[in-house]
Each structure stands twice: as C-alpha cells, then as structure tokens.
Design an enzyme around this catalytic site. Sequence first.
Site, PDB file in Angstrom:
ATOM      1  N   HIS A 300     -41.035   9.817 -23.340  1.00 39.46           N
ATOM      2  CA  HIS A 300     -41.302   9.320 -24.687  1.00 39.46           C
ATOM      3  C   HIS A 300     -42.741   9.629 -25.053  1.00 39.46           C
ATOM      4  CE1 HIS A 300     -41.400   6.719 -28.182  1.00 39.46           C
ATOM      5  NE2 HIS A 300     -40.081   6.751 -28.129  1.00 39.46           N
ATOM      6  N   ASP A 357     -32.307   5.974 -25.559  1.00 41.38           N
ATOM      7  CA  ASP A 357     -31.075   6.759 -25.624  1.00 41.38           C
ATOM      8  C   ASP A 357     -30.353   6.847 -24.282  1.00 41.38           C
ATOM      9  OD1 ASP A 357     -31.221   7.408 -28.345  1.00 41.38           O
ATOM     10  OD2 ASP A 357     -32.762   8.889 -27.932  1.00 41.38           O
TER      11      ASP A 357
HETATM   12  N1  CMC Z   1     -37.308  16.040 -18.619  1.00 40.27           N
HETATM   13  C1  CMC Z   1     -38.185  16.807 -17.914  1.00 40.27           C
HETATM   14  N2  CMC Z   1     -39.492  16.922 -18.200  1.00 40.27           N
HETATM   15  C2  CMC Z   1     -39.942  16.216 -19.241  1.00 40.27           C
HETATM   16  C3  CMC Z   1     -39.101  15.393 -20.017  1.00 40.27           C
HETATM   17  C4  CMC Z   1     -37.745  15.316 -19.659  1.00 40.27           C
HETATM   18  N3  CMC Z   1     -36.897  14.554 -20.378  1.00 40.27           N
HETATM   19  N4  CMC Z   1     -39.821  14.812 -21.004  1.00 40.27           N
HETATM   20  C5  CMC Z   1     -41.070  15.261 -20.861  1.00 40.27           C
HETATM   21  N5  CMC Z   1     -41.156  16.107 -19.796  1.00 40.27           N
HETATM   22  C6  CMC Z   1     -42.377  16.760 -19.271  1.00 40.27           C
HETATM   23  C7  CMC Z   1     -42.791  17.922 -20.158  1.00 40.27           C
HETATM   24  O1  CMC Z   1     -42.209  19.136 -19.717  1.00 40.27           O
HETATM   25  C8  CMC Z   1     -44.297  17.889 -19.990  1.00 40.27           C
HETATM   26  O2  CMC Z   1     -44.598  18.451 -18.725  1.00 40.27           O
HETATM   27  P1  CMC Z   1     -45.974  19.284 -18.528  1.00 40.27           P
HETATM   28  O3  CMC Z   1     -47.076  18.306 -18.785  1.00 40.27           O
HETATM   29  O4  CMC Z   1     -45.914  19.782 -17.128  1.00 40.27           O
HETATM   30  O5  CMC Z   1     -45.925  20.390 -19.546  1.00 40.27           O
HETATM   31  C9  CMC Z   1     -44.625  16.401 -19.897  1.00 40.27           C
HETATM   32  O6  CMC Z   1     -43.439  15.811 -19.358  1.00 40.27           O
HETATM   33  C10 CMC Z   1     -44.974  15.752 -21.237  1.00 40.27           C
HETATM   34  O7  CMC Z   1     -43.879  15.991 -22.133  1.00 40.27           O
HETATM   35  P2  CMC Z   1     -44.021  16.425 -23.650  1.00 40.27           P
HETATM   36  O8  CMC Z   1     -42.840  17.225 -24.046  1.00 40.27           O
HETATM   37  O9  CMC Z   1     -45.384  17.030 -23.881  1.00 40.27           O
HETATM   38  O10 CMC Z   1     -43.991  15.023 -24.348  1.00 40.27           O
HETATM   39  P3  CMC Z   1     -43.731  14.766 -25.880  1.00 40.27           P
HETATM   40  O11 CMC Z   1     -44.402  13.489 -26.154  1.00 40.27           O
HETATM   41  O12 CMC Z   1     -44.108  15.950 -26.695  1.00 40.27           O
HETATM   42  O13 CMC Z   1     -42.136  14.642 -25.975  1.00 40.27           O
HETATM   43  C11 CMC Z   1     -39.961  13.717 -25.829  1.00 40.27           C
HETATM   44  C12 CMC Z   1     -41.470  13.430 -25.925  1.00 40.27           C
HETATM   45  C13 CMC Z   1     -39.199  12.414 -26.003  1.00 40.27           C
HETATM   46  C14 CMC Z   1     -39.538  14.680 -26.951  1.00 40.27           C
HETATM   47  C15 CMC Z   1     -39.650  14.346 -24.438  1.00 40.27           C
HETATM   48  O14 CMC Z   1     -39.979  13.428 -23.419  1.00 40.27           O
HETATM   49  C16 CMC Z   1     -38.211  14.814 -24.304  1.00 40.27           C
HETATM   50  O15 CMC Z   1     -37.896  15.939 -24.687  1.00 40.27           O
HETATM   51  N6  CMC Z   1     -37.295  13.943 -23.783  1.00 40.27           N
HETATM   52  C17 CMC Z   1     -35.879  14.257 -23.759  1.00 40.27           C
HETATM   53  C18 CMC Z   1     -35.244  14.020 -25.120  1.00 40.27           C
HETATM   54  C19 CMC Z   1     -35.099  12.544 -25.425  1.00 40.27           C
HETATM   55  O16 CMC Z   1     -34.649  11.752 -24.599  1.00 40.27           O
HETATM   56  N7  CMC Z   1     -35.442  12.166 -26.667  1.00 40.27           N
HETATM   57  C20 CMC Z   1     -35.293  10.774 -27.150  1.00 40.27           C
HETATM   58  C21 CMC Z   1     -36.612  10.111 -27.365  1.00 40.27           C
HETATM   59  S1  CMC Z   1     -36.483   8.326 -27.521  1.00 40.27           S
HETATM   60  C22 CMC Z   1     -35.639   8.015 -28.972  1.00 40.27           C
HETATM   61  C23 CMC Z   1     -36.300   8.583 -30.160  1.00 40.27           C
HETATM   62  O17 CMC Z   1     -37.424   8.228 -30.491  1.00 40.27           O
HETATM   63  O18 CMC Z   1     -35.650   9.371 -30.831  1.00 40.27           O
END
Ligand code: CMC
Length: 422
Positions: A300, A357
């Site tokens: 998140h 989720d």
């Molecule tokens: N699986 C594997 N690696 C992950 C995941 C995951 N679900 N989420 C984040 N990471 C890693 C990402 O690759 C990055 O690694 P590094 O620092 O080595 O590059 C690090 O963790 C930080 O992630 P980020 O993508 O920079 O974080 P963000 O804040 O931009 O994205 C997120 C947040 C929710 C989009 C992401 O965690 C994600 O894609 N999660 C899966 C989709 C999901 O469950 N979404 C629902 C969110 S909650 C309900 C809502 O608000 O809609």
Amino acid sequence: MSTAKLIINDQEHEFPLIEGSEGEVGINVRSLRSSTGVITLDPGYANTGSCRSAITFIDGEKGILRYRGYPIEQLAENASFVEVCYLLIYGELPTQAQLEEFSAGLVYHSMIHEDMKKFFEGYPPTAHPMSILSSMISSLGTFYSDTEAETDLNITRLISKIKTIAAFSYKKSCGQPFIYPRNDLSYSANFLHMMFAVPAEPYEVPDVLARSLNLLLILHADHEQNCSTSTARMVGSSGATLFHAISAAISALSGPLHGGANQKVIEQLSMIQADGGDYQKYVDKAKDKDDEFRLMGFGHRVYKNFDPRSRILKGSADEVLDALGVDDPLLEIAKNLEEVALKDEYFVERKLYPNVDFYSGILYRAMGIPTDMFTVMFALGRLPGWLAHWREMCADPDNRINRPRQIYTGAEERAYVAVGDR
Ligand code: CMC
C-alpha cells in the site's frame, strides 16, 4: 511560524510550514514557481499534498484509520453504512432525526428512471460491470439538474441509485429480470434483495449477509486522497458536474492497482490453488524483478505497518463463512500465503502487508457475489468518500482548477520538414 529553507544556486528561499491537526507537517510551496522559477517533480504524488482535508486521517506507520476522528474499528463494530455516509459527507454522526430524514431520502430515491433500463440493453453480455457502472452514472446525470440548490438531493440520489444500477447490471449479466428496490429494507439488505431475488419465489435476505455487507461498505467508505478520490476532486475542480466527477472516480477505481485488485486477488488465489498450492513459488515470482507478477492484495502506498481494514476483514472472514456454512479453500490459501509472505525478507524490508482487497474477495465470494462484481462493491462503499471530498473541495476557498506542471523532456525547437523530404 516555522519555515523551510530551500537553497537554489546559492540563493535562499523560505517557505511556510503548515501543520495538520494530527501533527502532520507540510511545506507550503504555493509561491515556489513565482518566487524561484522552479517546480517540484513528484511522480505518483507520493510526497505531495493536494489539499487540506478534514474527512479522513490515516497514520500508515501505526496502522490507524479514522473517519472524521472516529476509529474505523469502532465504526465497523457499531455503525450502519448509512450513518457512515452521513458522517463522512456532513462531518458529524447524525442525530436520530437527521438519520431518519437521510434514510427516508435514500428510500424515496432508490428507483432509476424507467428509460434508463433501456440503456442496459445496449451492452454486450461480456461488458465488465465497472464499465457499465461508470457509463450509467454519467448517464444518470442527464436526468437531473446540477444546480447548487440540488447538490444535497443529487448526493442522496447517487448513494441510493448506485446500488440499483449495480444490481441491475448484475441481473443483465445473467439474463434475469430486474428486481425493484423495497422500501422496508435497510440499504445493504435492499441491494442484496435486488441482486438475489427472482420473481418466481419469495426471498428474504439472510441477516448475516446484510450485516457483512454493511461491514464491507463501511470499511471501504473513505481513504483520503487515493487515486479515485483524487480523480473525483480533479474532475470536479474544473467545474464538471458531480455525476461526471463520480463517473470518472469509478473509472479510476477499476484499475488492478486500485479497486480492481479485489477481483485479481481471487483470480490469483484460484491460480495458486489450481497449481497445487505452492505459496513459495508465487512469493518468489513476486520478488523477481524480471517477472511482472505481483502479489495482489499486498502493499500500500500509505500503510507501512498493517492495514487495519484487512485485520478486521480477516477477523470476520471465519465468522461469516461459518455463519453462511461456506467452506472456501481459498481462505486457507490466503492465510497460508499471508504467513509465507510476511516471513519473507523481501516483504518485511519493503513493509508489504495485506491490504483491504486481500480478504474482501473471500467474503464477497461467500456471499454469492460473482468475481467481476467485486470492484463494483468497492465502488458502492467508496461513493460516500468521493461525495464528501467533492463537497469539501467545492467549499474550499483554496480550490483552483487542478493543473499540474511538468518537466518537458522532448525535442527542442526544430523546423517542419515536408513529407516527401523525411
Ligand atoms: N508484490 C510484490 N512486490 C511489491 C508489491 C506486491 N504486491 N507491492 C509493492 N511491491 C514492491 C515494489 O516492487 C517496490 O519494490 P522496489 O522498491 O524493489 O522497487 C516496493 O515494493 C514499493 O512498491 P511501489 O510499487 O513503489 O509502491 P506504490 O506505493 O507505488 O504502490 C501499490 C502501491 C498498492 C500499487 C502496490 O503495492 C501494488 O501494486 N500492490 C498490488 C495491487 C493491490 O493490491 N492494490 C490494492 C491497493 S489497496 C486498495 C486500494 O487503495 O485500492
């Protein structure tokens, strides 16, 4: 007043600090460009506050979520979704009289114009219900005036009619006749009635279903400046109608990184199950930077501890499944996957925990809601949040049309070349 100092090319510039009611501090850079000629660059807005807001407080480090000051745990335990809608939109929990008036409005406005039923006929059977929902909400606006005097009425209409539109889109997808709302039912029970009743036999909504939907809707009701809420505010900032702002928010919510994740979680858990339940294999895939695979329902932008909504849902999953007599192997898979991931250094280091989720889909499944309706359920829950933010934005004297800047990286000026000479 405290200030922040910024030195650009040996020149010092001072900016005021602004502090929120929970001690959050921001640098007010409103005059940055006019006084220095530079802008900030913050892809994904991870460090940018777009507004001041009094609606929802999140402390992602401590796993705290409060609507208008009330802890989510207390609202989840005690409140009805309709009370939470009122709280978010109007700022206070309703008195008995206010609740009765607000609820009566929701009952009165729950039908959609009969002409709107024809719109459903035009969609192909494969249409995703989120696409139908955003189009229908945009269309809904064509039936009503959007003058300021009608704002509260339009808010009531939207909260009430969105559940009718959502249930009708489900009925359309399975070829069943539309079921009209009933005035004697609660908000959640009414939606479930329109989803699951059929004309051929009587149907009473089981209490446990209505209670668990009430809980799910409350947990999704607001989450400050997330992608869809920021979209509602951004679209609204141009003066577009409330209906357009909400339709745009629904579109933003549909993406798999946002609300669409609840559908993806179930698809992923089913895939792991079909593949023999090898959790480590999928945790390893999620860690592999050459693999696009991510663990859906994990991570998140804001929560770097745990997501309190996910804790509540995990707690109620066993209870609800038991009460419904459902034995879903995906719940076991979800728990095992969570355990493996939470022990893994990659997830620990990055503070990746299950988000809202991760367990919501298991509950929706147990309630008989089809997978492609999951994100629609999220939209029903999030609507009061969008409405509260839109309303707050309209009343904010600081509000200006949202128009970010950019750092241009394209070609420098060059002369046009005729097509034959290229
Ligand atoms: N699986 C594997 N690696 C992950 C995941 C995951 N679900 N989420 C984040 N990471 C890693 C990402 O690759 C990055 O690694 P590094 O620092 O080595 O590059 C690090 O963790 C930080 O992630 P980020 O993508 O920079 O974080 P963000 O804040 O931009 O994205 C997120 C947040 C929710 C989009 C992401 O965690 C994600 O894609 N999660 C899966 C989709 C999901 O469950 N979404 C629902 C969110 S909650 C309900 C809502 O608000 O809609």
